[in-house]
Design a protein around this motif. Structure first.
Motif, short mmCIF file in Angstrom:
data_model
loop_
_atom_site.label_atom_id
_atom_site.label_comp_id
_atom_site.label_asym_id
_atom_site.label_seq_id
_atom_site.Cartn_x
_atom_site.Cartn_y
_atom_site.Cartn_z
N LEU A 276 0.91 -1.32 0.32
CA LEU A 276 0.13 0.08 -0.30
C LEU A 276 0.46 1.41 -0.25
O LEU A 276 0.50 2.45 -0.64
N GLY A 277 1.96 1.32 0.82
CA GLY A 277 2.98 1.96 0.42
C GLY A 277 3.21 2.83 -0.89
O GLY A 277 3.44 3.77 -1.20
N ALA A 278 3.95 1.80 -1.48
CA ALA A 278 4.18 2.24 -3.07
C ALA A 278 2.83 2.28 -3.64
O ALA A 278 3.23 3.34 -4.87
N ALA A 279 2.37 2.12 -3.44
CA ALA A 279 0.67 2.06 -4.31
C ALA A 279 0.32 3.60 -3.52
O ALA A 279 0.20 4.37 -5.13
N ALA A 280 1.09 3.78 -2.38
CA ALA A 280 0.28 5.46 -2.64
C ALA A 280 1.33 6.92 -3.38
O ALA A 280 1.47 7.48 -3.52
N SER A 281 2.96 5.79 -3.44
CA SER A 281 3.81 7.12 -4.48
C SER A 281 3.98 6.97 -5.19
O SER A 281 4.19 7.98 -5.93
N MET A 282 3.53 5.97 -5.82
CA MET A 282 2.75 5.81 -7.58
C MET A 282 1.90 7.10 -7.83
O MET A 282 1.18 7.67 -9.04
N ALA A 283 1.11 6.46 -6.85
CA ALA A 283 -0.79 7.50 -6.67
C ALA A 283 -0.43 9.42 -6.56
O ALA A 283 -0.36 10.10 -7.93
N ARG A 284 0.70 9.31 -5.62
CA ARG A 284 1.29 10.91 -5.62
C ARG A 284 1.78 11.49 -6.79
O ARG A 284 1.75 11.75 -7.46
N GLY A 285 2.95 10.25 -7.89
CA GLY A 285 3.56 10.84 -8.75
C GLY A 285 2.95 10.81 -9.65
O GLY A 285 3.19 11.58 -11.39
N LEU A 286 1.92 10.13 -9.59
CA LEU A 286 0.36 10.03 -10.87
C LEU A 286 -0.66 11.49 -10.94
O LEU A 286 -1.38 11.65 -11.42
N GLN A 287 -0.09 12.28 -9.19
CA GLN A 287 -0.63 13.86 -9.08
C GLN A 287 -2.01 13.53 -8.74
O GLN A 287 -2.91 13.84 -9.09
N TYR A 288 -2.01 11.73 -8.22
CA TYR A 288 -3.44 11.84 -7.36
C TYR A 288 -2.87 11.95 -5.49
O TYR A 288 -1.89 11.61 -4.71
N GLN A 289 -3.91 12.54 -5.14
CA GLN A 289 -4.19 12.87 -3.44
C GLN A 289 -4.05 11.30 -2.95
O GLN A 289 -5.09 10.33 -2.58
N PRO A 290 -3.27 10.41 -2.67
CA PRO A 290 -3.30 8.63 -2.02
C PRO A 290 -3.89 9.31 -0.57
O PRO A 290 -3.58 10.07 0.40
N VAL A 291 -4.75 8.31 -0.28
CA VAL A 291 -5.59 8.19 1.25
C VAL A 291 -5.73 6.70 1.68
O VAL A 291 -6.25 6.33 0.91
N ILE A 292 -4.47 6.15 2.41
CA ILE A 292 -4.59 4.94 2.66
C ILE A 292 -5.97 4.24 3.79
O ILE A 292 -5.61 5.00 5.30
#
Length: 439
Positions: A276-292
């Motif tokens: 999930l941490g890696a998914a959040a990092s990728m989401a941030r890189g794609l300009q999405y605000q990640p919320v776990i």
């Protein structure tokens, strides 16, 4: 947005690949081996054996060979069909999952045979990941493989949790599960490296805990079968074995505090939280605000899907957003269709989304639900995506998602609407990831 969801899911899977994880815990150093927190001087080690089972075990074994090289004397691992890698020293057996087969029995037998050679100055490295409960088995006296297969199937069909299934499985093993593998490995030192596919990462439940003390009992296993009204649906040999155990005529699995565990060291090296941490990092890189939101999602897939759609409706944070969930739901099978828990979750979510959004609505969310192991139920898919493209094709082909959901037929629905997520074997297994993109 579908492509972004797939990129985010793929980043989660990459982060828990054995080649990244194992090197943090295993290395050769001048004069010896570093295994977890233990250092073994070269002169204090006789032989090094590798054993293991699970969907990630072949990838783990390949990495162990790269790290340890000719220091490995022998090894046997058991993995799922189509998950093997070419190995130099370690023998790899492919076997049945989620229901064991003859090769699962062979794998268990060969690992026990190898461990019987282990002496006091030997080190056994156990590579454990999800799926091992089916891939590495033994048949207790008086129980045949087809009878064990019936139990595995009944547990899969009734909606039992992985914790419940593995408590029963541990007490239908006479030499592997529930810490019993250590009885064979003694007096060797056993170092286990474990990838978790269970919510909360309980080491005694993951892969039915072959190297971990077991707090559960025969009586507890029997209560689980009663809870799901299974005793009347199981072979007489299974009932007889469990009753012998409850009457203390069979030795219980080794419990916490047993001296057997003095030379056993267990390391959790991969988990859903890491993914999930890696998914959040990728989401941030794609300009999405990640919320776990959670890494302990559990419960009936269709119920949890409905709750998630409600959460999406209530989200009032920064947009575009990526909501992330991890865990493992269950499915109570009522229909005759084909699918898995992730596809069922996605289909149930689609049904709810249909009530709230038109097919081409700009702010329509995308929901991807998939297993990090690349497998969802007895299908070729890891999971599915519920988005406007799927909804449009369903409408064009006059497919009613509610009808498919009623039959637990999510695979056929998504197969016809282009929503399946197919990755092939990922060689890891840390439960499921749900990616929600909100524009």
């Amino acid at each position: 947005m579908r492509n972004s969801a797939i990129q985010i899911f793929s980043a989660a899977v990459r982060a828990v690949q054995p080649q990244y994880l194992l090197r943090k815990y295993m290395r050769r150093e001048p004069g010896g081996l570093r295994l977890g927190e233990q250092f073994f001087n070269q002169q204090d080690i006789n032989k090094v054996y590798i054993i293991g089972a699970g969907k990630a075990s072949a990838a783990m074994a390949r990495e162990a060979e790269l790290i340890l090289g000719n220091r490995i004397d022998a090894g046997i691992i058991v993995t799922k069909y189509e998950h093997a890698f070419p190995l130099k020293t370690i023998e790899c057996i492919e076997a049945g999952h989620p229901v064991p087969d003859e090769n699962s029995l062979l794998g268990g037998r060969e690992i026990i045979r190898l461990l019987k050679n282990a002496g006091e100055k030997d080190v056994v490295i156990a590579l454990i990941s999800g799926g091992a409960s089916a891939l590495m088995i033994d048949c207790p006296p008086g129980i045949l493989l087809p009878e064990l297969q019936i139990v595995f199937n009944r547990l899969l069909e009734c909606g039992a949790t992985i914790e419940e299934m593995n408590i029963v499985r541990k007490h239908l093993s006479a030499g592997i599960k529930g810490g019993q593998l250590l009885r064979t490995a003694a007096p060797a030192t056993v170092i286990s490296f474990i990838l978790s596919d269970v919510i909360g990462d309980p080491l005694d439940i993951i892969a039915s805990g072959p190297t971990v003390a077991d707090p559960s009992t025969f009586a507890g296993a029997w209560e689980i079968l009663r809870k799901y009204q299974l005793p009347d649906k199981l072979p007489v040999s299974i009932i007889r074995w469990l009753q012998l155990g409850m009457n203390k005529q069979i030795t219980e699995t080794p419990k916490p505090g047993d001296p057997l565990f003095d030379k056993s060291f267990n390391y959790l090296i991969g988990s859903n939280r890491i993914a999930l941490g890696a998914a959040a990092s990728m989401a941030r890189g794609l300009q999405y605000q990640p919320v776990i939101i959670t890494n302990v999602l559990k419960g009936e897939a269709r119920d949890k899907a409905k709750e998630l759609v409600s959460q999406i409706q209530q989200y009032d944070g920064i947009r575009p957003a990526c909501l992330l969930l991890g865990g493992e739901t269950t499915v109570t099978i009522r229909g005759t269709g084909k699918g898995g828990r992730n596809q069922e979750f996605a289909l149930a979510a689609l049904v709810e989304l249909q009530k709230l959004y038109s097919i081409d609505e700009e702010n329509r969310p995308v929901i991807l639900c998939a297993g990090t192991d690349g497998t969802d139920g007895p299908t070729d898919a890891a999971g599915a995506v519920a988005d406007g493209l799927v909804a449009a094709l369903a409408a064009k082909r006059k497919l009613t998602p509610e009808n498919y959901l009623a039959q637990n037929d999510s695979w056929n629905f998504f197969h016809q609407t282009g929503g399946l997520v197919i990755t092939g074997p990922t060689h890891t297994n840390v439960m499921d990831i749900i990616v929600v993109l909100i524009p």
